[in-house]
Design a protein around this motif. Structure first.
Motif, PDB file in Angstrom:
ATOM      1  N   THR A   1       0.950  -1.127   0.186  1.00  0.00           N
ATOM      2  CA  THR A   1       0.008  -0.131   0.432  1.00  0.00           C
ATOM      3  C   THR A   1       1.509   1.169  -0.020  1.00  0.00           C
ATOM      4  O   THR A   1       1.070   1.989  -0.883  1.00  0.00           O
ATOM      5  N   ARG A   2       1.587   1.028   1.377  1.00  0.00           N
ATOM      6  CA  ARG A   2       2.546   2.142   0.740  1.00  0.00           C
ATOM      7  C   ARG A   2       3.653   2.557  -0.354  1.00  0.00           C
ATOM      8  O   ARG A   2       3.015   3.673  -0.961  1.00  0.00           O
ATOM      9  N   TYR A   3       4.219   1.364  -0.954  1.00  0.00           N
ATOM     10  CA  TYR A   3       4.830   1.824  -2.101  1.00  0.00           C
ATOM     11  C   TYR A   3       3.812   2.529  -3.057  1.00  0.00           C
ATOM     12  O   TYR A   3       4.157   3.199  -3.669  1.00  0.00           O
ATOM     13  N   LEU A   4       2.614   1.392  -3.443  1.00  0.00           N
ATOM     14  CA  LEU A   4       1.314   1.769  -4.823  1.00  0.00           C
ATOM     15  C   LEU A   4       1.567   3.321  -4.266  1.00  0.00           C
ATOM     16  O   LEU A   4       1.017   4.166  -5.503  1.00  0.00           O
ATOM     17  N   LEU A   5       1.252   4.212  -3.006  1.00  0.00           N
ATOM     18  CA  LEU A   5       0.737   5.153  -2.612  1.00  0.00           C
ATOM     19  C   LEU A   5       1.651   6.242  -2.785  1.00  0.00           C
ATOM     20  O   LEU A   5       1.211   7.356  -3.736  1.00  0.00           O
ATOM     21  N   ILE A   6       2.576   6.264  -2.179  1.00  0.00           N
ATOM     22  CA  ILE A   6       3.158   7.621  -1.704  1.00  0.00           C
ATOM     23  C   ILE A   6       4.559   6.960  -3.425  1.00  0.00           C
ATOM     24  O   ILE A   6       4.481   8.378  -4.511  1.00  0.00           O
ATOM     25  N   GLY A   7       4.228   6.080  -4.512  1.00  0.00           N
ATOM     26  CA  GLY A   7       5.067   5.762  -5.315  1.00  0.00           C
ATOM     27  C   GLY A   7       4.886   6.268  -5.898  1.00  0.00           C
ATOM     28  O   GLY A   7       4.931   7.173  -7.559  1.00  0.00           O
ATOM     29  N   PHE A   8       2.984   6.689  -6.233  1.00  0.00           N
ATOM     30  CA  PHE A   8       2.198   7.594  -7.718  1.00  0.00           C
ATOM     31  C   PHE A   8       2.768   8.901  -7.494  1.00  0.00           C
ATOM     32  O   PHE A   8       3.236   9.357  -8.699  1.00  0.00           O
ATOM     33  N   PRO A   9       2.588   9.680  -6.385  1.00  0.00           N
ATOM     34  CA  PRO A   9       3.335  11.032  -6.789  1.00  0.00           C
ATOM     35  C   PRO A   9       4.682  11.688  -7.408  1.00  0.00           C
ATOM     36  O   PRO A   9       5.266  12.274  -7.889  1.00  0.00           O
ATOM     37  N   VAL A  10       5.432  10.661  -6.618  1.00  0.00           N
ATOM     38  CA  VAL A  10       6.840  10.108  -7.232  1.00  0.00           C
ATOM     39  C   VAL A  10       6.633   9.979  -8.472  1.00  0.00           C
ATOM     40  O   VAL A  10       7.495  11.074  -9.399  1.00  0.00           O
ATOM     41  N   ALA A  11       5.978   9.247  -9.837  1.00  0.00           N
ATOM     42  CA  ALA A  11       6.018   8.632 -10.254  1.00  0.00           C
ATOM     43  C   ALA A  11       5.614  10.141 -11.161  1.00  0.00           C
ATOM     44  O   ALA A  11       5.793  10.035 -12.007  1.00  0.00           O
ATOM     45  N   ILE A  12       4.616  11.014 -11.252  1.00  0.00           N
ATOM     46  CA  ILE A  12       3.747  11.902 -11.765  1.00  0.00           C
ATOM     47  C   ILE A  12       5.195  13.345 -11.718  1.00  0.00           C
ATOM     48  O   ILE A  12       5.025  13.477 -12.783  1.00  0.00           O
ATOM     49  N   VAL A  13       5.805  13.845 -10.399  1.00  0.00           N
ATOM     50  CA  VAL A  13       6.918  14.433 -10.776  1.00  0.00           C
ATOM     51  C   VAL A  13       7.963  14.046 -11.379  1.00  0.00           C
ATOM     52  O   VAL A  13       8.455  14.696 -12.215  1.00  0.00           O
ATOM     53  N   GLY A  14       8.270  12.772 -11.231  1.00  0.00           N
ATOM     54  CA  GLY A  14      10.017  12.374 -12.164  1.00  0.00           C
ATOM     55  C   GLY A  14       9.068  12.640 -13.818  1.00  0.00           C
ATOM     56  O   GLY A  14      10.081  12.133 -14.171  1.00  0.00           O
ATOM     57  N   PHE A  15       8.013  11.769 -14.201  1.00  0.00           N
ATOM     58  CA  PHE A  15       7.602  12.018 -15.160  1.00  0.00           C
ATOM     59  C   PHE A  15       7.861  13.433 -16.053  1.00  0.00           C
ATOM     60  O   PHE A  15       8.204  13.645 -17.173  1.00  0.00           O
ATOM     61  N   CYS A  16       6.420  14.417 -15.495  1.00  0.00           N
ATOM     62  CA  CYS A  16       6.966  15.613 -15.778  1.00  0.00           C
ATOM     63  C   CYS A  16       8.416  16.170 -16.212  1.00  0.00           C
ATOM     64  O   CYS A  16       8.557  16.742 -17.363  1.00  0.00           O
ATOM     65  N   LEU A  17       8.885  16.114 -14.811  1.00  0.00           N
ATOM     66  CA  LEU A  17      10.532  16.390 -14.915  1.00  0.00           C
ATOM     67  C   LEU A  17      11.359  16.106 -16.350  1.00  0.00           C
ATOM     68  O   LEU A  17      11.822  16.461 -16.968  1.00  0.00           O
ATOM     69  N   LEU A  18      11.033  14.238 -16.516  1.00  0.00           N
ATOM     70  CA  LEU A  18      12.585  13.704 -16.951  1.00  0.00           C
ATOM     71  C   LEU A  18      11.217  14.305 -19.060  1.00  0.00           C
ATOM     72  O   LEU A  18      12.625  14.543 -19.475  1.00  0.00           O
ATOM     73  N   LEU A  19      10.175  14.255 -19.014  1.00  0.00           N
ATOM     74  CA  LEU A  19       9.574  14.548 -20.226  1.00  0.00           C
ATOM     75  C   LEU A  19      10.196  15.887 -20.902  1.00  0.00           C
ATOM     76  O   LEU A  19      11.148  15.571 -21.472  1.00  0.00           O
ATOM     77  N   VAL A  20       9.930  16.727 -19.726  1.00  0.00           N
ATOM     78  CA  VAL A  20      10.249  17.942 -20.125  1.00  0.00           C
ATOM     79  C   VAL A  20      11.929  18.165 -20.055  1.00  0.00           C
ATOM     80  O   VAL A  20      12.064  18.760 -21.635  1.00  0.00           O
ATOM     81  N   GLY A  21      12.469  17.620 -19.566  1.00  0.00           N
ATOM     82  CA  GLY A  21      14.270  18.197 -19.643  1.00  0.00           C
ATOM     83  C   GLY A  21      14.494  17.214 -20.963  1.00  0.00           C
ATOM     84  O   GLY A  21      15.441  17.674 -21.818  1.00  0.00           O
ATOM     85  N   PHE A  22      14.525  15.863 -20.972  1.00  0.00           N
ATOM     86  CA  PHE A  22      14.892  15.346 -22.288  1.00  0.00           C
ATOM     87  C   PHE A  22      14.356  15.578 -23.055  1.00  0.00           C
ATOM     88  O   PHE A  22      15.568  15.899 -24.563  1.00  0.00           O
ATOM     89  N   ALA A  23      13.178  16.494 -22.955  1.00  0.00           N
ATOM     90  CA  ALA A  23      12.879  16.945 -24.827  1.00  0.00           C
ATOM     91  C   ALA A  23      13.352  18.690 -24.879  1.00  0.00           C
ATOM     92  O   ALA A  23      13.826  18.668 -25.900  1.00  0.00           O
ATOM     93  N   ALA A  24      14.176  18.970 -23.403  1.00  0.00           N
ATOM     94  CA  ALA A  24      14.189  20.567 -23.539  1.00  0.00           C
ATOM     95  C   ALA A  24      15.987  20.134 -24.507  1.00  0.00           C
ATOM     96  O   ALA A  24      16.445  20.777 -24.641  1.00  0.00           O
ATOM     97  N   GLY A  25      16.198  18.537 -23.102  1.00  0.00           N
ATOM     98  CA  GLY A  25      17.836  18.851 -23.866  1.00  0.00           C
ATOM     99  C   GLY A  25      18.017  17.779 -25.113  1.00  0.00           C
ATOM    100  O   GLY A  25      19.264  18.675 -26.269  1.00  0.00           O
ATOM    101  N   VAL A  26      17.309  17.598 -26.164  1.00  0.00           N
ATOM    102  CA  VAL A  26      17.605  16.901 -27.301  1.00  0.00           C
ATOM    103  C   VAL A  26      16.945  17.730 -28.021  1.00  0.00           C
ATOM    104  O   VAL A  26      18.170  17.963 -28.869  1.00  0.00           O
ATOM    105  N   GLY A  27      16.227  19.011 -27.387  1.00  0.00           N
ATOM    106  CA  GLY A  27      15.796  19.847 -28.768  1.00  0.00           C
ATOM    107  C   GLY A  27      16.848  21.513 -29.020  1.00  0.00           C
ATOM    108  O   GLY A  27      17.496  21.926 -30.101  1.00  0.00           O
ATOM    109  N   THR A  28      17.373  21.452 -27.725  1.00  0.00           N
ATOM    110  CA  THR A  28      18.799  22.574 -27.906  1.00  0.00           C
ATOM    111  C   THR A  28      19.445  21.693 -27.762  1.00  0.00           C
ATOM    112  O   THR A  28      21.076  22.408 -27.957  1.00  0.00           O
ATOM    113  N   ALA A  29      20.326  20.328 -28.012  1.00  0.00           N
ATOM    114  CA  ALA A  29      21.410  20.110 -28.059  1.00  0.00           C
ATOM    115  C   ALA A  29      22.259  20.394 -28.878  1.00  0.00           C
ATOM    116  O   ALA A  29      23.970  20.718 -29.304  1.00  0.00           O
ATOM    117  N   VAL A  30      21.574  21.131 -30.482  1.00  0.00           N
ATOM    118  CA  VAL A  30      22.522  21.720 -31.347  1.00  0.00           C
ATOM    119  C   VAL A  30      23.449  22.804 -31.159  1.00  0.00           C
ATOM    120  O   VAL A  30      24.036  23.272 -31.833  1.00  0.00           O
TER     121      VAL A  30
END
Length: 415
Positions: free
Chosen positions: A12-41
């Motif tokens: 229960t703790r793993y699935l409940l607490i892991g959800f907000p961590v996954a949301i924050v991680g997903f948003c930061l990583l997706l935005v960071g990856f897109a920005a990093g790849v887009g400006t790598a040139v």
């Protein structure tokens, strides 16, 4: 029951607490990856991408912290590529990009998001159904008896069919409560399995490679030690005896014409020395490759060892199968070395040797009622046995407190 309740809490703790961590991680990583790849040139994307991978590593470390409790087993943390000591600022900035595990962390941080959603929804839904259903008879009765609240009562279908409604809801609660551990375990294992593959798979593979390398090194070391000991034993024993025998025969040859009686005595001594040398050579040859082991297997070979020991030995070999030569040799030499140490140092009156197959593992136990004090430190007779067993992926343990008794346990996979 206690372990079941504990596992429910962990999941229960793993699935409940892991959800907000996954949301924050997903948003930061997706935005960071897109920005990093887009400006790598224009090069600015490199530090952005590197920082994103460091965030992914942080998210992955959080997941690795939870996984042992969820999966019920310890997991290794992978080794990340470190920059050289003389690396410059740019090399250090882009260092996370050169680590393969960093990219696996990034993939996990993005891919885990749907698993986290499913886990959170299932957890909340099952807990809500279980709690609401099991407590419905209480709060339903309270709502049913609220005066002047016909609208709410009618809305909840309480007035005339309360007992049926309460029974139905309670049954739903019971079903949800009974299936709760299984539902939580299923979604927790789905998410945990993903984390294990992406976040620790490389580490487990590296550990296995390291174990194989250590086993190979241990085998080489054990064989080298055995060869050095054999060379020393031959030099100190049979070789010296043969030199002495040659001198005695030369003396007998000189005495043959002058003093036949003395020559006869010298020849008798030479014959005795020859027999002793042969006995010593036989003992040494048994330590190299005993024919009885290769011809007839472990049970007769161990019985022969027990018969030569100077103290009583009880042998119980509960397997008659034949195993790979390396495995049989390892078991044989562990018993041989152990019995030698028992005879020399233990002052025991009885020794027991048991060999049994349990599943895919051969379990060897050697015990004696001696004075104890045996250990595998360097310079002692048991020092090379752990290395010899490690070469066949085996484990070796010695329990020998001062005053005894001594118990030696060896486990060797044989599947």
């Amino acid at each position: 029951m206690r372990s079941l309740i504990k596992q429910i809490g962990v999941d229960t703790r793993y699935l409940l607490i892991g959800f907000p961590v996954a949301i924050v991680g997903f948003c930061l990583l997706l935005v960071g990856f897109a920005a990093g790849v887009g400006t790598a040139v224009v090069w600015i994307g490199l530090p952005i991408l590197s920082g994103t991978l460091l965030i992914a590593r942080g998210v992955a470390d959080i997941e690795r912290h939870w996984l042992p409790d969820v999966l019920g087993r310890p997991l290794a943390r992978p080794r990340y590529t470190r920059p050289p000591e003389t690396a410059g600022a740019l090399r250090r900035i882009v260092n996370p990009i050169t680590s393969g595990q960093s990219w696996l962390d990034l993939v996990f941080g993005i891919v885990v998001f749907p698993f986290a959603i499913v886990g959170f929804v299932v957890t909340v839904a099952w807990w809500a159904l279980a709690i609401a259903g099991l407590t419905y008879p209480i709060y339903g009765w309270i709502l049913h008896n609220i005066p002047d609240n016909d609208g709410l009562a009618h809305l909840l279908n309480l007035p005339d069919i309360y007992i049926v409604d309460a029974g139905l809801n309670f049954a739903i609660g019971v079903v949800a409560a009974v299936t709760l551990p299984f539902a939580l375990r299923l979604v927790a294992l789905l998410r945990g399995g993903l984390g294990r593959v992406l976040l620790t798979g490389v580490a487990e593979l590296q550990e296995r490679i390291d174990d194989l390398a250590q086993g190979r090194a241990a085998a080489v070391s054990a064989e080298a030690s055995a060869l050095r000991r054999l060379e020393r034993d031959i030099h100190d024993g049979p070789q010296q005896r043969l030199v002495h025998l040659a001198m005695e025969l030369s003396r007998a040859q000189r005495q043959m014409t002058k003093d036949p009686g003395a020559a006869q005595t010298t020849l008798s001594d030479a014959i005795l020395a020859t027999r002793e040398t042969l006995d010593e050579l036989r003992a040494l040859s048994r330590g190299i490759a005993p024919p009885i082991l290769s011809d007839r297997g472990l049970a007769p070979a161990l019985a022969a060892l027990a018969g030569r020991c100077t103290i009583p030995v009880e042998i119980d070999v509960q397997t008659s199968e034949r195993y790979p030569a390396a495995l049989e040799n390892a078991i044989y030499f562990v018993v041989a070395e152990s019995l030698t140490n028992v005879a020399k140092h233990s002052r025991a009156t009885l020794c027991t040797v048991t060999l049994v197959r349990t599943g895919d593992v051969l379990l060897l136990t050697i015990g004696d009622d001696g004075v104890g004090g045996a250990h595998v430190a360097k310079g002692h007779g048991l020092a090379g046995l752990a290395d010899r067993l490690r070469a066949v992926d085996g484990d070796f343990a010695v329990e020998s407190p001062p005053g005894g008794p001594t118990l030696i346990v060896a486990e060797v996979p044989c599947g």
